[in-house]
Design an enzyme around this catalytic site. Structure first.
Site, PDB file in Angstrom:
ATOM      1  N   TYR A 161       0.842  -1.214   0.000  1.00  0.00           N
ATOM      2  CA  TYR A 161       0.000   0.000   0.000  1.00  0.00           C
ATOM      3  C   TYR A 161       0.873   1.259   0.000  1.00  0.00           C
ATOM      4  O   TYR A 161       0.629   2.200  -0.769  1.00  0.00           O
ATOM      5  CB  TYR A 161      -0.906  -0.037   1.232  1.00  0.00           C
ATOM      6  CG  TYR A 161      -1.897   1.105   1.334  1.00  0.00           C
ATOM      7  CD1 TYR A 161      -3.034   1.144   0.533  1.00  0.00           C
ATOM      8  CD2 TYR A 161      -1.701   2.135   2.254  1.00  0.00           C
ATOM      9  CE1 TYR A 161      -3.957   2.182   0.636  1.00  0.00           C
ATOM     10  CE2 TYR A 161      -2.618   3.177   2.367  1.00  0.00           C
ATOM     11  CZ  TYR A 161      -3.744   3.196   1.561  1.00  0.00           C
ATOM     12  OH  TYR A 161      -4.650   4.228   1.663  1.00  0.00           O
ATOM     13  N   LYS A 165       0.940   3.891  -3.140  1.00  0.00           N
ATOM     14  CA  LYS A 165       0.608   5.312  -2.979  1.00  0.00           C
ATOM     15  C   LYS A 165       1.818   6.197  -3.312  1.00  0.00           C
ATOM     16  O   LYS A 165       1.641   7.299  -3.827  1.00  0.00           O
ATOM     17  CB  LYS A 165       0.092   5.578  -1.563  1.00  0.00           C
ATOM     18  CG  LYS A 165      -1.250   4.881  -1.262  1.00  0.00           C
ATOM     19  CD  LYS A 165      -2.388   5.384  -2.154  1.00  0.00           C
ATOM     20  CE  LYS A 165      -3.753   4.902  -1.654  1.00  0.00           C
ATOM     21  NZ  LYS A 165      -4.865   5.397  -2.485  1.00  0.00           N
TER      22      LYS A 165
END
Ligand SMILES: NC(=O)c1ccc[n+]([C@@H]2O[C@H](COP(=O)([O-])OP(=O)(O)OC[C@H]3O[C@@H](n4cnc5c(N)ncnc54)[C@H](O)[C@@H]3O)[C@@H](O)[C@H]2O)c1
Length: 263
Positions: A161, A165
């Site tokens: 994650y 991002k």
């Protein structure tokens, strides 16, 4: 012709808050989500942002209403919702698909805001892995997932994650020149812990999130309106010379950690 605004992830949380504000501001609002969008007055398209066909259908529907003034890309999955592969497919490759599809149909003076995360500066700081950053710069390269599968550290959904991002922030910066040539702007926001279904799930299931909450200088978690307010600013002409950047909207968590001991 009325302004056209597009919001992905509009069925919940930040996307829903942004869609509500854009509807209140007038114009045509086209929403995209896997789930039904719980509001009236929008053109709702069922769309999986990780599917090239769905994104093409969404873009054609939106462009059929006119040139796009605003794009808010909030659809995403978090570490407790998906494995590393799905996180990259939705959060990074989905963002790349949305940006590639919408760039040619943006209005002059239009703007896009993608939702990244404070997980990027915390878990995947810029410059900490130049090879990985180079790999993530081209998210639609056919063998990306195979290359990522060879990196054991990314099997952890939290690491995946953070890097997905980081890839979003990088993609936005890299896209700014091409968008600029069309007289359009593109930025991202990086939320801290936000009181949405996703944020509540992460808080409940990850002990590290409680630690981050407890050291937030503003002594609270954020809500979807905290994010929507900054997104609306970035979309507006008030931000007419702002492009290619990421705005941290985290209540000060990253500042507190970066300058630990200060106060
Ligand atoms: N809530 C937080 O604390 C937090 C913190 C940092 C970043 N973010 C990011 O903010 C964005 C918005 O999250 P939120 O907190 O509003 O979450 P949320 O779960 O409330 O809303 C996300 C929406 O995205 C939709 N979605 C998920 N996968 C999709 C797909 N493949 N195609 C289309 N729609 C899809 C979901 O159905 C949902 O309606 C996400 O990108 C998330 O990663 C959230």
């Amino acid at each position: 012709m009325a302004d056209v605004h597009v919001v992905t992830g509009a069925a919940s949380g930040m996307g829903l808050a942004c869609a509500r504000r854009l509807v209140a501001g007038g114009g045509t609002v086209v929403t995209a989500d896997l789930e039904p969008v719980p509001m009236d007055g929008v053109v709702a398209v069922t769309c999986d942002v990780s599917s090239a066909d769905d994104v093409a259908r969404l873009t054609a529907e939106a462009a059929g209403h006119g040139a796009i003034r605003s794009l808010v890309h909030a659809a995403g999955v978090s570490p407790t919702m998906a494995d590393w592969r799905r996180i990259f497919e939705v959060d990074l490759m989905g963002t790349a698909r949305i940006l590639a599809a919408f760039e040619p149909v943006m209005a002059e003076g239009g703007a896009a805001v993608c939702v990244a995360s404070m997980a990027a500066p915390l878990g995947a700081p810029r410059g900490s892995d130049a090879n990985l950053e180079t790999l993530l710069a081209d998210p639609l390269t056919p063998d990306l997932l195979e290359s990522l599968a060879a990196l054991p550290a990314l099997a952890d959904p939290g690491a995946a994650y953070s890097w997905a991002k980081r890839g979003v922030i990088q993609l936005v910066a890299l896209a700014a020149p091409a968008w600029g040539r069309r007289r359009a702007r593109i930025n991202s926001v990086s939320p801290g812990i936000i009181d949405t279904p996703m944020g509540r799930q992460e808080l409940e299931q990850q002990a590290s999130m409680e630690m981050l909450r407890d050291l937030t200088p503003l002594s609270r978690i954020g809500d979807a309106e905290d994010i929507a307010g900054v997104v609306m600013f970035l979309l507006s002409d008030e931000a007419s010379f702002v492009t290619g950047i990421d705005v941290l909207v985290d209540g000060g968590v990253v500042a507190a950690l970066s300058y630990a001991g200060g106060g």
